[in-house]
Enzyme design. Structure first.
Site, PDB file in Angstrom:
ATOM      1  N   GLY A 114     -18.220   0.580   5.419  1.00  0.00           N
ATOM      2  CA  GLY A 114     -17.854   1.486   6.511  1.00  0.00           C
ATOM      3  C   GLY A 114     -17.212   0.729   7.658  1.00  0.00           C
ATOM      4  O   GLY A 114     -16.334  -0.116   7.474  1.00  0.00           O
ATOM      5  N   GLY A 115     -17.692   1.028   8.870  1.00  0.00           N
ATOM      6  CA  GLY A 115     -17.115   0.430  10.072  1.00  0.00           C
ATOM      7  C   GLY A 115     -17.112  -1.078  10.033  1.00  0.00           C
ATOM      8  O   GLY A 115     -16.243  -1.731  10.624  1.00  0.00           O
ATOM      9  N   GLY A 147      19.071 -12.344   1.219  1.00  0.00           N
ATOM     10  CA  GLY A 147      18.182 -12.034   2.342  1.00  0.00           C
ATOM     11  C   GLY A 147      17.106 -13.080   2.522  1.00  0.00           C
ATOM     12  O   GLY A 147      16.683 -13.380   3.644  1.00  0.00           O
ATOM     13  N   ALA A 148      16.661 -13.659   1.408  1.00  0.00           N
ATOM     14  CA  ALA A 148      15.619 -14.676   1.502  1.00  0.00           C
ATOM     15  C   ALA A 148      16.168 -15.924   2.187  1.00  0.00           C
ATOM     16  O   ALA A 148      15.454 -16.611   2.921  1.00  0.00           O
ATOM     17  CB  ALA A 148      15.081 -15.010   0.124  1.00  0.00           C
TER      18      ALA A 148
END
Ligand code: HXC
Length: 513
Positions: free
Chosen positions: A169-170, A403-404
């Site tokens: 949970g939290g 792009g790399a």
């Protein structure tokens, strides 16, 4: 006074030893250490000072008046690791399942504030069932205060989360906001909802380990940076990681005198295969370049097409980012982009210079990657490097395409020094793809298409292959002999170690998340 001192001792003894044997037995049965054993094993001997041991829950609903425990199921305080001050908390699962109620949260918040004010690392040892159900909104309120502090301290002090039991949970989000998450196989479980809830809500049956164990988070989700085989191994890994980090963003990372020289290492000359299709393990290259045994890999089992970690170069701490030709040819995909961007931002926060070792065919094409947002994730790499003001040095070892190339090696990303091996290949794309696109019609119309293809490939390589054209444009600073890599990288680092780079004032940027 004597009586009062006795009373104090009795009270403290009651807190620390209450049902001590029973409690440690229940932890040991589950293969876990107790909260105190963890503190003792992690910190330098006798260095721990506890804060707020008497704090107790104020809530009385649902029988909590009978379940009150001094300390409220968490031990908080400060101590030293290799002589350096750290603040920490260690949740005690044997008390109320280590669950987080109002006062438990207050204790953690106090430690977070002290760590931040004093510029010291914060170590969170989690072993908790999450929000204390009996305390309702007060528990949620507590988590809110903790998460906010995790976020505000981010980039100022290192925050390390050790998952040493359930973290449900939290509890997961404080770790999710940390810089590094450590997990232990067979011990750690991390999920926002456990198997029972999943079965009820989604009808899916899955075990605890398969859902949120160390291997899942280290290999699949990428939530865990380190997966260890034992708690002791986990503490060792924490101590090692801290040895590379400054205590806060205003300090430099710890330098150690190196007993290793910078003399040429001929073995490096033959580590990178000339054939661009041939793969190799970049770890071998890393081991030859950086101080022996100094490489500490982060996210070792996640997105293995990229390798990131901390190392030392002639005693100086550096962040290493490398493509791994042995895994998916070292391509940049979504997960590798996230991994690199996060690491670069961490290094930039804590004044750790970056050294990139590049051999990648570029971003990974494909509909799955497109649908899952390679544009958004890939942009993180561009953003992180553009934003970073620490020294940035790149060594182009072989392929640097498209792009790399822009993201990981280009002058335009304000890399301080761009070095390349003679076998570096810098281009918009590999020769096969390039020739296939620009000469498609010419090849199809040729009497002998295969012969023409080979001729055009040779022409293309003559023009664009190798690092010399880039060097002639001033986009590569230096072409180096591989054997001299250690020396040349160190000289590059030395030349920019004191660099100052400022950015226009703004509230904060908007990295594509
Ligand atoms: C109060 C809790 C508790 C909790 C465990 N305990 N979790 N008490 N609040 N959240 C208590 C149990 O009642 C039990 O008390 C003792 O701790 C030990 O728990 P066991 O269940 O016996 O241990 P084990 O079998 O090892 O199972 C551990 C566990 C399980 C898997 C963590 O306890 C569990 O599923 N707990 C709930 C996990 C959960 O759903 N948390 C989410 C809470 S909501 P006794 O007295 O019997 O010894 C939340 C939302 C916040 O966190 C969202 C913020 C973003």
């Amino acid at each position: 006074m004597e009586e009062m001192i006795k009373e104090l001792e009795v009270k403290l003894h009651a807190i620390r030893e209450k049902d001590g044997e029973k409690r440690s037995e229940s932890q040991h049965k589950k293969g876990k250490l107790t909260a105190w054993e963890r503190i003792d094993l992690l910190l330098d001997k006798d260095s721990f000072t506890e804060i707020n041991p008497f704090v107790t829950t104020r809530v009385t609903d649902f029988g909590m008046d009978k379940k009150r425990v001094p300390g409220d199921a968490v031990i908080t305080g400060f101590g030293r690791i290799n002589g350096r001050k750290v603040f920490l908390f260690s949740q005690d699962f044997t008390q109320l399942g280590g669950s987080l109620g109002e006062m438990h949260a207050q204790k953690i918040v106090r430690i977070q504030d002290m760590a931040l004010k004093n510029g010291c690392p914060l170590i969170q040892m989690n072993d908790s069932g999450g929000a204390r159900i009996q305390e309702g909104i007060l528990s949620l309120n507590g988590y809110g205060m903790i998460f906010r502090r995790n976020s505000l301290a981010s980039g100022i002090i290192p925050q390390l989360s050790l998952i040493l039991g359930p973290s449900a949970g939290g509890a997961v989000y404080s770790s999710g906001l940390s810089d590094f998450v450590f997990m232990v196989r067979g011990v750690s479980r991390m999920y926002i909802t456990g198997p029972d809830v999943i079965k009820r809500v989604a009808g899916e049956e899955i075990g605890h380990e398969e859902l949120g164990g160390a291997d899942v988070h280290a290999q699949v989700s990428g939530v865990a940076h380190f997966a260890c085989d034992s708690e002791e191994g986990c503490f060792e890994a924490v101590r090692r990681l801290l040895s590379y980090l400054p205590s806060n963003a205003n300090e430099e990372p710890p330098y150690v005198t190196s007993d290793q020289d910078l003399s040429p290492d001929d073995a490096i000359n033959s580590l990178i295969p000339i054939d661009p299709e041939e793969s190799y393990d970049v770890h071998e290259v890393i081991d030859h370049i950086f101080d022996q045994g100094s490489f500490l890999e982060i996210h070792e089992e996640y997105a293995m097409n990229a390798v990131v970690g901390l190392a030392r170069l002639y005693g100086y701490v550096v962040g290493v980012v490398a493509n791994q030709p042995e895994f998916m040819a070292g391509v940049l995909d979504i997960n590798a982009s996230d991994k690199i961007a996060r690491f670069v931002r961490f290094c930039d926060c804590f004044n750790i210079p970056l050294i990139n070792l590049i051999d990648t065919p570029g971003y990974l094409p494909g509909s799955t990657q497109e649908f899952d947002g390679i544009i958004r994730h890939g942009a993180k790499v561009l953003y992180a490097y553009s934003e970073a003001t620490v020294p940035k040095i790149v060594l182009i070892m072989r392929k640097a395409y498209g792009g790399a190339y822009i993201a990981l090696c280009s002058r335009d990303m304000a890399y301080d020094r761009v070095l390349a091996y003679p076998c570096a290949d810098i281009a918009v794309m590999g020769v096969e793809g390039a020739v296939g696109i620009i000469f498609r019609k010419e090849i199809a119309a040729a009497d002998d298409p295969e012969k023409r293809l080979q001729e055009l490939k040779a022409q293309y390589l003559e023009k664009f292959g190798g690092p010399y054209l880039s060097a002639s444009y001033g986009l590569v600073d230096q072409i180096i002999v591989p054997a001299r890599t250690r020396l040349e990288l160190f000289k590059a680092l030395d030349s920019v170690m004191e660099k100052q780079e400022t950015r226009p004032k703004k509230k904060h940027g908007n990295i594509p998340l």
